[in-house]
Design a protein around this motif. Sequence first.
Motif, PDB file in Angstrom:
ATOM      1  N   UNK A  73       0.732  -1.251  -0.008  1.00  0.00           N
ATOM      2  CA  UNK A  73      -0.167   0.025  -0.074  1.00  0.00           C
ATOM      3  C   UNK A  73       0.737   1.330   0.094  1.00  0.00           C
ATOM      4  N   UNK A  74       1.900   1.213   0.575  1.00  0.00           N
ATOM      5  CA  UNK A  74       2.812   2.519   0.794  1.00  0.00           C
ATOM      6  C   UNK A  74       4.309   2.038   0.568  1.00  0.00           C
ATOM      7  N   UNK A  75       4.717   1.733  -0.864  1.00  0.00           N
ATOM      8  CA  UNK A  75       5.995   1.426  -0.987  1.00  0.00           C
ATOM      9  C   UNK A  75       7.212   2.523  -0.606  1.00  0.00           C
ATOM     10  N   UNK A  76       6.612   3.802  -1.192  1.00  0.00           N
ATOM     11  CA  UNK A  76       7.793   4.912  -1.080  1.00  0.00           C
ATOM     12  C   UNK A  76       8.017   4.996   0.298  1.00  0.00           C
ATOM     13  N   UNK A  77       6.707   5.380   1.122  1.00  0.00           N
ATOM     14  CA  UNK A  77       6.659   5.674   2.576  1.00  0.00           C
ATOM     15  C   UNK A  77       7.759   4.496   3.478  1.00  0.00           C
ATOM     16  N   UNK A  98      15.142   3.601   5.487  1.00  0.00           N
ATOM     17  CA  UNK A  98      16.383   4.674   5.280  1.00  0.00           C
ATOM     18  C   UNK A  98      16.247   5.316   6.372  1.00  0.00           C
ATOM     19  N   UNK A  99      15.413   5.804   7.068  1.00  0.00           N
ATOM     20  CA  UNK A  99      15.647   6.715   8.241  1.00  0.00           C
ATOM     21  C   UNK A  99      15.979   5.642   9.481  1.00  0.00           C
TER      22      UNK A  99
END
Length: 61
Positions: free
Chosen positions: A21-25, A31-32
């Motif tokens: 549902x939220x691949x970029x997030x 990364x964070x």
Amino acid sequence: MTELISALALAIVIEGLLYAAFPEQMKRMLASVQALPASTIRAVALTCAAVGLVLLWFIRG
């Protein structure tokens, strides 16, 4: 033992749905997390485990 495997399977399903549902997030979140010191990650993980154990204790008790 069946309940443990079912719980693990449910966790995998939920994680898979989040990535779908939220691949970029999710990429940004990973990364964070990678930028955090290991001690912070360990503290958060142990806190989550403790909260989970307390919730299980209340639910199953």
